[in-house]
Write a protein that holds these residues in place. Structure first.
Motif, PDB file in Angstrom:
ATOM      1  N   ALA A   1       0.831  -1.209   0.000  1.00 43.05           N
ATOM      2  CA  ALA A   1       0.000   0.000   0.000  1.00 43.05           C
ATOM      3  C   ALA A   1       0.867   1.262   0.000  1.00 43.05           C
ATOM      4  O   ALA A   1       0.529   2.253  -0.658  1.00 43.05           O
ATOM      5  N   ASP A   2       2.001   1.238   0.702  1.00 46.57           N
ATOM      6  CA  ASP A   2       2.862   2.427   0.765  1.00 46.57           C
ATOM      7  C   ASP A   2       3.432   2.778  -0.609  1.00 46.57           C
ATOM      8  O   ASP A   2       3.424   3.937  -1.021  1.00 46.57           O
ATOM      9  N   VAL A   3       3.883   1.743  -1.352  1.00 38.91           N
ATOM     10  CA  VAL A   3       4.438   1.991  -2.684  1.00 38.91           C
ATOM     11  C   VAL A   3       3.332   2.495  -3.624  1.00 38.91           C
ATOM     12  O   VAL A   3       3.535   3.418  -4.407  1.00 38.91           O
ATOM     13  N   GLU A   4       2.163   1.868  -3.507  1.00 42.49           N
ATOM     14  CA  GLU A   4       1.061   2.257  -4.382  1.00 42.49           C
ATOM     15  C   GLU A   4       0.618   3.695  -4.103  1.00 42.49           C
ATOM     16  O   GLU A   4       0.264   4.426  -5.023  1.00 42.49           O
ATOM     17  N   ASP A   5       0.658   4.074  -2.836  1.00 39.13           N
ATOM     18  CA  ASP A   5       0.300   5.458  -2.485  1.00 39.13           C
ATOM     19  C   ASP A   5       1.254   6.429  -3.160  1.00 39.13           C
ATOM     20  O   ASP A   5       0.832   7.450  -3.704  1.00 39.13           O
ATOM     21  N   LEU A   6       2.547   6.102  -3.110  1.00 39.58           N
ATOM     22  CA  LEU A   6       3.549   6.957  -3.743  1.00 39.58           C
ATOM     23  C   LEU A   6       3.310   7.006  -5.246  1.00 39.58           C
ATOM     24  O   LEU A   6       3.325   8.070  -5.858  1.00 39.58           O
ATOM     25  N   ALA A   7       3.045   5.821  -5.824  1.00 39.50           N
ATOM     26  CA  ALA A   7       2.882   5.722  -7.279  1.00 39.50           C
ATOM     27  C   ALA A   7       1.715   6.581  -7.766  1.00 39.50           C
ATOM     28  O   ALA A   7       1.741   7.104  -8.881  1.00 39.50           O
ATOM     29  N   ARG A   8       0.733   6.724  -6.910  1.00 36.90           N
ATOM     30  CA  ARG A   8      -0.413   7.552  -7.293  1.00 36.90           C
ATOM     31  C   ARG A   8      -0.022   9.017  -7.460  1.00 36.90           C
ATOM     32  O   ARG A   8      -0.707   9.782  -8.132  1.00 36.90           O
ATOM     33  N   GLU A   9       1.098   9.379  -6.822  1.00 37.90           N
ATOM     34  CA  GLU A   9       1.538  10.774  -6.916  1.00 37.90           C
ATOM     35  C   GLU A   9       2.489  11.011  -8.085  1.00 37.90           C
ATOM     36  O   GLU A   9       2.979  12.131  -8.271  1.00 37.90           O
ATOM     37  N   CYS A  10       2.793   9.958  -8.849  1.00 36.27           N
ATOM     38  CA  CYS A  10       3.634  10.137 -10.028  1.00 36.27           C
ATOM     39  C   CYS A  10       2.866  10.980 -11.054  1.00 36.27           C
ATOM     40  O   CYS A  10       1.633  10.932 -11.095  1.00 36.27           O
ATOM     41  N   ARG A  11       3.606  11.717 -11.869  1.00 37.46           N
ATOM     42  CA  ARG A  11       2.939  12.593 -12.828  1.00 37.46           C
ATOM     43  C   ARG A  11       2.127  11.794 -13.847  1.00 37.46           C
ATOM     44  O   ARG A  11       1.019  12.143 -14.188  1.00 37.46           O
ATOM     45  N   PHE A  12       2.722  10.684 -14.316  1.00 36.63           N
ATOM     46  CA  PHE A  12       2.024   9.877 -15.321  1.00 36.63           C
ATOM     47  C   PHE A  12       1.351   8.675 -14.668  1.00 36.63           C
ATOM     48  O   PHE A  12       1.939   8.022 -13.812  1.00 36.63           O
ATOM     49  N   ARG A  13       0.167   8.410 -15.107  1.00 33.38           N
ATOM     50  CA  ARG A  13      -0.590   7.319 -14.487  1.00 33.38           C
ATOM     51  C   ARG A  13       0.025   5.957 -14.776  1.00 33.38           C
ATOM     52  O   ARG A  13      -0.073   5.038 -13.964  1.00 33.38           O
ATOM     53  N   ASP A  14       0.645   5.834 -15.946  1.00 32.90           N
ATOM     54  CA  ASP A  14       1.262   4.547 -16.281  1.00 32.90           C
ATOM     55  C   ASP A  14       2.768   4.568 -16.014  1.00 32.90           C
ATOM     56  O   ASP A  14       3.536   3.873 -16.659  1.00 32.90           O
TER      57      ASP A  14
ATOM     58  N   GLU B   1      10.946   8.314 -15.942  1.00 35.53           N
ATOM     59  CA  GLU B   1       9.904   9.303 -16.234  1.00 35.53           C
ATOM     60  C   GLU B   1      10.072  10.561 -15.383  1.00 35.53           C
ATOM     61  O   GLU B   1      10.463  10.460 -14.221  1.00 35.53           O
ATOM     62  N   PRO B   2       9.773  11.713 -15.948  1.00 32.52           N
ATOM     63  CA  PRO B   2       9.812  12.937 -15.140  1.00 32.52           C
ATOM     64  C   PRO B   2       8.648  12.946 -14.144  1.00 32.52           C
ATOM     65  O   PRO B   2       7.609  12.348 -14.409  1.00 32.52           O
ATOM     66  N   GLY B   3       8.881  13.567 -13.024  1.00 30.15           N
ATOM     67  CA  GLY B   3       7.821  13.702 -12.016  1.00 30.15           C
ATOM     68  C   GLY B   3       7.478  12.383 -11.340  1.00 30.15           C
ATOM     69  O   GLY B   3       6.365  12.186 -10.869  1.00 30.15           O
ATOM     70  N   CYS B   4       8.467  11.467 -11.252  1.00 30.20           N
ATOM     71  CA  CYS B   4       8.202  10.171 -10.620  1.00 30.20           C
ATOM     72  C   CYS B   4       8.398  10.278  -9.104  1.00 30.20           C
ATOM     73  O   CYS B   4       9.505  10.469  -8.613  1.00 30.20           O
ATOM     74  N   ARG B   5       7.323  10.136  -8.392  1.00 32.52           N
ATOM     75  CA  ARG B   5       7.353  10.260  -6.931  1.00 32.52           C
ATOM     76  C   ARG B   5       8.088   9.078  -6.289  1.00 32.52           C
ATOM     77  O   ARG B   5       8.776   9.235  -5.275  1.00 32.52           O
ATOM     78  N   VAL B   6       7.943   7.911  -6.899  1.00 26.91           N
ATOM     79  CA  VAL B   6       8.569   6.710  -6.342  1.00 26.91           C
ATOM     80  C   VAL B   6      10.092   6.847  -6.333  1.00 26.91           C
ATOM     81  O   VAL B   6      10.758   6.540  -5.337  1.00 26.91           O
TER      82      VAL B   6
ATOM     83  N   GLU C   1      15.239   9.929  -1.399  1.00 26.12           N
ATOM     84  CA  GLU C   1      15.121  10.553  -0.081  1.00 26.12           C
ATOM     85  C   GLU C   1      15.169   9.527   1.055  1.00 26.12           C
ATOM     86  O   GLU C   1      15.159   9.899   2.227  1.00 26.12           O
ATOM     87  N   GLY C   2      15.167   8.252   0.682  1.00 27.82           N
ATOM     88  CA  GLY C   2      15.221   7.220   1.714  1.00 27.82           C
ATOM     89  C   GLY C   2      13.876   6.965   2.383  1.00 27.82           C
ATOM     90  O   GLY C   2      13.792   6.265   3.392  1.00 27.82           O
ATOM     91  N   ILE C   3      12.811   7.534   1.832  1.00 20.66           N
ATOM     92  CA  ILE C   3      11.469   7.302   2.385  1.00 20.66           C
ATOM     93  C   ILE C   3      11.033   5.885   2.053  1.00 20.66           C
ATOM     94  O   ILE C   3      10.368   5.214   2.832  1.00 20.66           O
ATOM     95  N   LEU C   4      11.441   5.441   0.864  1.00 18.10           N
ATOM     96  CA  LEU C   4      11.100   4.090   0.428  1.00 18.10           C
ATOM     97  C   LEU C   4      12.369   3.246   0.401  1.00 18.10           C
ATOM     98  O   LEU C   4      13.376   3.637  -0.183  1.00 18.10           O
TER      99      LEU C   4
END
Ligand code: GDP
Ligand code: ZN
Length: 353
Positions: free
Chosen positions: A270-283, A289-294, A300-303
């Motif tokens: 769930a934690d990874v998926e939450d981050l992935a939802r914040e990526c700029r591109f849905r796929d 990719e630019p704007g990749c939250r993951v 940053e060592g969050i993940l």
């Protein structure tokens, strides 16, 4: 003899059974190749699947599995029964069946809790725990992590911290089946009629724990002898064990080595998926990719990098399974149409005559 409630019968099943007053409820305790053992209120008997049920079954999940509640026509004098219906399952633990086709094989049905065992010494492996967790979530039962061999461990804290990373929100208990320490923590999962399964590598302490829970009844739960088709005696492991204090432990041979079956990644990651939802591109593939939250979370060592790695790995495996399943479905569809065409052609030929 155990009451149906002690075996796990409840209103969910009773509601379904009401429509078939002529049939008796029974729980499947052992699955053999061509027959089953079931317990009904008047005792244990050998059971076969009714022809109609067999013909209606489209896949393996149309057949009974250990833990299933079924409706049978018992023949008490012969100690035999015919299974006419499988009641809807509350939960099911499945795996990919062996062989070329990807088929779902239900290992056990209607379990309340999945105990995921890892020992506090050599066996401890958070990555493996993740895989088991994914299966547990997918089963519909509640996962609970048991850290075994507490007596061999000086400091449990670092282990608990690591479990917390991969299994946030999942109950974790450390215990020793040798000294008895921590055993009371699993009592709540073993109430009357509650079914549990134990998953974990060989040597992690599953049998020791079951034996401890079964206590003096151990002799009854060990190997028992059954009549096979030809009237010979064969030895079979009982797969559904009723604990003297209530609670039911289900253990099937197939439970030993498991592959994740098209499990949703939701829940475990769930934690990874939450981050992935914040990526700029849905796929977003979380590669370049630019704007990749993951990726930023990794920097940053969050993940945790190892955690992300196993997420990717599991994801790839599941996609592979899905593709294979689609291929099997397509082949089956083709086969069906081939038959229809053949029948059609035959009919036309016969008409032409
Ligand atoms: P299984 O393969 O998961 O069923 O594991 P077993 O129950 O057969 O246990 C494997 C070994 O671990 C045996 O030698 C057990 O005696 C030992 N073992 C099991 N539980 C404990 C425990 O709580 N503490 C210690 N020290 N050893 C244990
Ligand atoms: Zn991304």
């Amino acid at each position: 003899m155990a009451t149906l409630e002690a075996l796990g019968w409840n209103s969910f099943f009773a509601e379904q059974a009401r429509r078939f007053p002529g049939l008796a409820p029974a729980r499947v305790t052992v699955e053999h190749k061509h027959f089953y053992r079931v317990v009904v209120e008047c005792g244990e008997m050998r059971a076969e699947v009714a022809g109609r049920l067999r013909h209606q079954a489209t896949g393996r999940d149309g057949f009974p599995a250990v833990g299933d509640w079924v409706l049978v026509q018992p023949r008490p004098l012969e100690k035999r029964a015919t299974i006419h219906r499988i009641l809807d399952r509350r939960s099911k633990l499945s795996r990919k069946a062996a062989g070329l086709e990807t088929q779902e094989q239900i290992l056990v049905a209607n379990i309340n809790t999945v105990f995921l065992l890892q020992s506090l010494n050599r066996d401890f492996n958070p990555r493996r725990l993740e895989r088991y967790l994914t299966m547990a979530w997918d089963s519909g039962a509640n996962p609970v992590v048991l850290l075994t061999k507490l007596d061999l461990c000086r400091d449990v804290r670092p282990f608990l911290d690591q479990v917390e990373v991969v299994a946030a929100g999942v109950p974790v208990h450390a215990l020793s089946a040798i000294t008895g320490d921590g055993l009371e923590s699993i009592d709540p999962y073993l109430g009357i009629g509650q079914s549990v399964v134990m998953l974990g590598s060989s040597g992690v302490g599953k049998s020791t724990l079951v034996n401890h829970l079964a206590g003096a009844h151990l002799l009854e739960v060990g190997e028992i002898r059954y009549d096979d088709d030809r009237g010979r005696h064969t030895t079979a492991q009982r797969q559904l064990i009723l604990l003297p204090r209530g609670g039911i432990v289900i253990d099937t041979p197939g439970m030993r080595e498991l592959q994740p079956w098209a499990a949703g990644l939701d829940g475990t990651f769930a934690d990874v998926e939450d981050l992935a939802r914040e990526c700029r591109f849905r796929d977003c593939k979380h590669e370049a990719e630019p704007g990749c939250r993951v990726r930023t979370a990794l920097q940053e060592g969050i993940l945790d990098a190892a955690r992300f790695h196993s997420y990717r790995k599991l994801g790839a495996e599941l996609k592979y399974l899905e593709r294979r399943r689609d291929a099997v479905a397509m082949a089956q569809e083709k086969e069906k149409w081939k038959k229809i065409h053949k029948a059609y052609n035959r009919m036309m030929r016969e008409r032409g005559r």
